[in-house]
Every structure is written in C-alpha cells, then in structure tokens.
Design a protein around this motif. Structure first.
Motif, PDB file in Angstrom:
ATOM      1  N   VAL A 184       0.624  -1.235  -0.015  1.00  0.00           N
ATOM      2  CA  VAL A 184       0.025   0.677  -0.147  1.00  0.00           C
ATOM      3  C   VAL A 184       0.876   0.974  -0.120  1.00  0.00           C
ATOM      4  CG1 VAL A 184      -1.254   1.387   1.473  1.00  0.00           C
ATOM      5  CG2 VAL A 184      -1.812  -1.243   1.253  1.00  0.00           C
ATOM      6  N   ASN A 185       2.003   1.264   0.701  1.00  0.00           N
ATOM      7  CA  ASN A 185       2.885   2.514   0.701  1.00  0.00           C
ATOM      8  C   ASN A 185       3.719   2.584  -0.754  1.00  0.00           C
ATOM      9  OD1 ASN A 185       2.292   2.732   3.466  1.00  0.00           O
ATOM     10  ND2 ASN A 185       3.597   1.720   3.993  1.00  0.00           N
ATOM     11  N   LEU A 186       3.713   1.596  -1.187  1.00  0.00           N
ATOM     12  CA  LEU A 186       4.074   1.679  -2.335  1.00  0.00           C
ATOM     13  C   LEU A 186       3.684   2.328  -3.741  1.00  0.00           C
ATOM     14  CD1 LEU A 186       6.811  -1.205  -2.889  1.00  0.00           C
ATOM     15  CD2 LEU A 186       7.251   1.560  -2.799  1.00  0.00           C
ATOM     16  N   LEU A 187       2.226   1.567  -3.289  1.00  0.00           N
ATOM     17  CA  LEU A 187       1.407   1.747  -4.266  1.00  0.00           C
ATOM     18  C   LEU A 187       0.647   4.223  -4.268  1.00  0.00           C
ATOM     19  CD1 LEU A 187      -1.139  -0.905  -4.834  1.00  0.00           C
ATOM     20  CD2 LEU A 187       0.379  -0.007  -6.581  1.00  0.00           C
ATOM     21  N   ARG A 188       0.580   4.037  -2.668  1.00  0.00           N
ATOM     22  CA  ARG A 188       0.617   5.044  -2.486  1.00  0.00           C
ATOM     23  C   ARG A 188       1.331   6.504  -3.375  1.00  0.00           C
ATOM     24  NH1 ARG A 188      -0.294   6.657   3.411  1.00  0.00           N
ATOM     25  NH2 ARG A 188      -2.500   5.499   3.053  1.00  0.00           N
ATOM     26  N   ARG A 189       2.268   6.071  -2.892  1.00  0.00           N
ATOM     27  CA  ARG A 189       3.512   6.543  -3.976  1.00  0.00           C
ATOM     28  C   ARG A 189       3.328   6.796  -5.394  1.00  0.00           C
ATOM     29  NH1 ARG A 189       8.053   8.327  -0.068  1.00  0.00           N
ATOM     30  NH2 ARG A 189       7.956   7.002   2.013  1.00  0.00           N
ATOM     31  N   LEU A 190       2.961   5.601  -6.164  1.00  0.00           N
ATOM     32  CA  LEU A 190       2.196   5.457  -7.325  1.00  0.00           C
ATOM     33  C   LEU A 190       1.693   6.515  -8.038  1.00  0.00           C
ATOM     34  CD1 LEU A 190       3.641   4.526 -10.148  1.00  0.00           C
ATOM     35  CD2 LEU A 190       2.870   2.446  -9.595  1.00  0.00           C
ATOM     36  N   THR A 191       0.552   6.299  -7.097  1.00  0.00           N
ATOM     37  CA  THR A 191      -0.418   6.855  -6.792  1.00  0.00           C
ATOM     38  C   THR A 191      -0.773   8.402  -7.183  1.00  0.00           C
ATOM     39  OG1 THR A 191      -1.484   5.112  -5.916  1.00  0.00           O
ATOM     40  CG2 THR A 191      -3.253   6.851  -6.362  1.00  0.00           C
ATOM     41  N   VAL A 192      -0.018   8.864  -6.190  1.00  0.00           N
ATOM     42  CA  VAL A 192       0.345  10.479  -5.958  1.00  0.00           C
ATOM     43  C   VAL A 192       1.047  10.767  -7.329  1.00  0.00           C
ATOM     44  CG1 VAL A 192       1.213  12.072  -4.632  1.00  0.00           C
ATOM     45  CG2 VAL A 192       0.287  10.166  -3.475  1.00  0.00           C
ATOM     46  N   ALA A 193       1.842  10.453  -7.462  1.00  0.00           N
ATOM     47  CA  ALA A 193       2.367  10.293  -8.905  1.00  0.00           C
ATOM     48  C   ALA A 193       1.791  10.391 -10.312  1.00  0.00           C
ATOM     49  CB  ALA A 193       4.176   9.487  -9.129  1.00  0.00           C
ATOM     50  N   ILE A 194       0.739   9.468 -10.278  1.00  0.00           N
ATOM     51  CA  ILE A 194       0.003   9.573 -11.130  1.00  0.00           C
ATOM     52  C   ILE A 194      -0.839  10.855 -11.157  1.00  0.00           C
ATOM     53  CG2 ILE A 194      -1.679   8.199 -12.623  1.00  0.00           C
ATOM     54  CD1 ILE A 194      -0.465   5.862 -11.765  1.00  0.00           C
ATOM     55  N   ILE A 195      -2.089  10.881  -9.979  1.00  0.00           N
ATOM     56  CA  ILE A 195      -2.345  11.766 -10.010  1.00  0.00           C
ATOM     57  C   ILE A 195      -2.201  13.471 -10.047  1.00  0.00           C
ATOM     58  CG2 ILE A 195      -3.555  13.116  -8.734  1.00  0.00           C
ATOM     59  CD1 ILE A 195      -4.747  10.518  -7.093  1.00  0.00           C
TER      60      ILE A 195
END
Length: 402
Positions: free
Chosen positions: A128-139
């Motif tokens: 979840v922590n890695l996906l959170r960083r990736l999600t913020v970058a994509i947004i």
C-alpha cells in the motif's frame, strides 16, 4: 460597474453556499464515522480538499453564468474562467488523491503490526505504501497534463509531439534507465513478498530492520541506530538474508573454540539450564554440538531460538557470557591452550594417554544421544526441520531391482 459587482456578489454567494453544504456533509460523515472506519478516514483526510474543490467549482459556475448575462469584456471573461478551470482541475486532483489515501488507510487499519505474527500486515503495508506513492505521482502528472491541454498553444504542440513520441520515449528510457530499473524493482519487491517493512535483514554485512521502502530506495535501520540506504535494485540483483520472511521466530548461534578436554555433555546441560531460566528463549530449540575439531581446538556451537531478532541478539550475548564464565570458573581444563609435550606416550598423566573403552560401552553411549545434541531430529521441531531438508527419493532403475 454593476455587472462586475453582480458577478462578484454571485461568486461570494456561491462560495458561501458551497462552504455551508460541505460543512453539513462533513458533520454527517463524521457522525457516520463513529460506526464506519471508512467514513472516519474520509472526514479526516478529504474534508479540506472537498471544501476547496467545491468552493472553486461553485465560484467558477457563478462567474460563468454571471459574465454570460452581462456584456463583460471577452478577454477578461476568458482569462478569469480559464484561471478558475485550472483551479478546478488542481483541486479535483487533490480531492481524488485524498479519497484514495482514505481508502488505503481504511484497508491498512484492518491489519495490525503490533502483534507477534504480523507478516501479512507488513506485506500489505509495504504494498500500500508503494502504491500510494505511485498513485500520488500519477494523479499529479495527469492533473498537470490536463491543465496544460487547456492552453490552445500546448494542444497544437501536442499534436506534433505525438508523432515523435516513440523517439522521445526511447531517448528518455536510455537516459533514465537506472531510475526506471529502481522503479520496477520497487514494484517487484512490493508484490513478490521478498522483503517487507519491518523485516529483519542482513545486507552488506549489517544487521537491521527495513524502516522505509520506496520505489527508488530502501532504508535499513541498523541495530546501532545507523541508517543504510540502498537502491531497490540492490534487493533484486544481489543476495541478502531475510530473517523474518516466513515468521518472526529465528535461530541463532554462539560458537566457542575450546580445548579437547571440554566436557561436552556437561556444557550442553549448562546451556539447557541457562535457556530454561531466561524469558528470552521461546522453548523451541536449544542444541549444543561439536562442529569442528581441527587445528588443536574443538569448536562447539550453541544453537538457540527466540521469538524475534531482538530477543535472539540478547540471548546469544547471554549464552556467550554465561558459558565463558562457566568454562573459566567451573571447567578451567577446557580453556583454549597450546600444548608442547615432551616425552613419549608412556607417561601417566591423564592428557598423555587415554584409557581404551570397551566397544559395547562405546556403542551404548552412541545410541543414547540426548535430544539437545541434535539439530535435525530428537524433537518435534528437529524432525520437522529434518523433513524440510530431505530431498526427493531417487527413482530405482527397473534394471537394477533384485
């Protein structure tokens, strides 16, 4: 000035109405949050971005309607509306990110990491922590892209850029191959379960705990409070030790180089008494074996188990300290020494000649090996370990059968 004042008043009224509506919704969600974790997370994370996004959207609608009803300068109207559209896009991205973060925190709250068996929770938290960083970058990238596409000049440039996107992508990949390698390595670590947050690992000869795991680097908190920062590609290209991949309980050793006169069985019994008298031992494994006997010394290895790596470290230090003191005070004959012997084997000193034992007595002692002298066997845990390390049986050739 009347059209401008009317438009300003409509914008302020729309902002006030939006703030009032958001406050009412916030209070309702907070009340529901007393029973639902998701609503509580939404009330904490999404209140401010929802407030700003709703206010900007309401103002944008009011200005668009107000300037459309009056003869207001076209350039001024387009500039203000374009600025408000950019704000709507930015605040909408902020709101979407907050909603996703609230959903992720809700998922994490169901898995506790302050329990003894927290492997599944640490695995989920890492992902979840890695996906959170990736999600913020994509947004952020998507929001910036949409904001730029609102400019007509950028749209015209974008049409020609798409034709050479393949060349630009290849050049960018070559220029940032190390960065991309770390990003893909981070995703691989997140979903391969090779290493997780709070895992105890040994890397570069250092023993520590995985404190932070991102798409580009991993921070290992070493036992002496230093931090070892490694690229994520390190964990996919080089070997490392993970002590807690399957469970927190681990085995540790303490080795001693002693004289050949050491009473092994008495030392084994002393290790057992020490283990049973401390709360650091988890009761699984307590074994003492002679692992080497060359170079004039006997190497004795004490194998001990603990519930986690921290207790194991203290237990290994305690075993060394206690057995060193025991040999020094109780069995000084086992202290390591270098002998220089003069004479022949006809002397009567005990270390010059050993009395031969009867073969039957020697066989009886060999058959009565105590349980705490075996790593693979002698107990339930030892039998399970033995079964794990036994390979498949070789097939019998039909031509060699009797």
């Amino acid at each position: 000035m009347q059209p401008y004042l009317w438009t300003l008043g409509a914008a302020l009224a729309a902002a006030a109405l939006a703030l009032l509506t958001v406050e009412i919704i916030h209070r309702v969600i907070r009340r529901l949050g007393r029973r639902l974790q998701l609503m509580a997370e939404l009330a904490d994370h999404a209140h401010r971005p929802f407030q700003v996004a709703a206010t900007v959207f309401a103002v944008q609608v009011a200005v668009r309607i107000g300037t459309g009803q009056f003869a207001i300068g076209t350039n001024w109207r387009q500039t203000v509306l374009h600025f408000l559209v950019l704000l709507v896009i930015a605040t909408t991205g902020w709101l979407v990110g907050a909603l996703l973060l609230a959903a992720e925190d809700t998922a994490l709250s169901r898995f506790r990491t302050d329990v003894s068996d927290n492997r599944q929770a640490r695995r989920l938290r890492t992902q979840v922590n890695l996906l959170r960083r990736l999600t913020v970058a994509i947004i952020v990238v998507l929001a910036l892209g949409v904001m730029l596409m609102t400019f007509p000049a950028v749209r015209a440039i974008g049409t020609s850029v798409l034709a050479s996107a393949g060349v630009i992508g290849a050049l960018a990949a070559l220029a940032a191959q190390s960065v991309l390698a770390n990003v893909f390595a981070g995703l691989q670590l997140a979903f391969s379960d090779a290493v997780r947050l709070d895992d105890v690992v040994v890397v570069e000869g250092e023993w520590g705990r995985v404190e932070e795991l991102t798409l580009s680097y991993v921070v290992v908190h070493i036992w002496d409070d230093r931090r070892l920062v490694l690229p994520t590609s390190y964990f996919t290209t080089k070997p490392f030790q993970n002590w807690t991949r399957t469970q927190a309980a681990v085995l540790g050793t303490a080795e001693f180089d002693v004289d050949w006169a050491v009473p092994v069985q008495e030392m084994r019994e002393e290790l057992r008494r020490l283990a049973e008298g401390t709360d650091l031992w988890d009761g699984r494994v307590c074994v003492l074996q002679v692992t080497d006997a060359v170079g004039g010394m006997v190497r004795v290895r004490a194998l001990i188990s603990a519930a986690d790596a921290g207790r194991l470290w203290d237990l290994r230090c305690l075993v060394r300290e206690h057995l060193v003191a025991w040999i020094r005070d109780r069995r000084p004959v086992a202290l390591p020494r270098t002998r220089t012997e003069y004479g022949d084997a006809g002397g009567h000193l005990p270390w010059q000649w050993a009395q031969r034992r009867h073969p039957a007595a020697a066989r009886a002692d060999a058959e009565e090996v105590p349980d705490d002298a075996r790593v693979f066997g002698g107990s339930d845990d030892g039998e399970a370990r033995s079964n794990v390390f036994v390979g498949p049986e070789e097939p019998v050739d039909a031509g060699t059968r009797p």
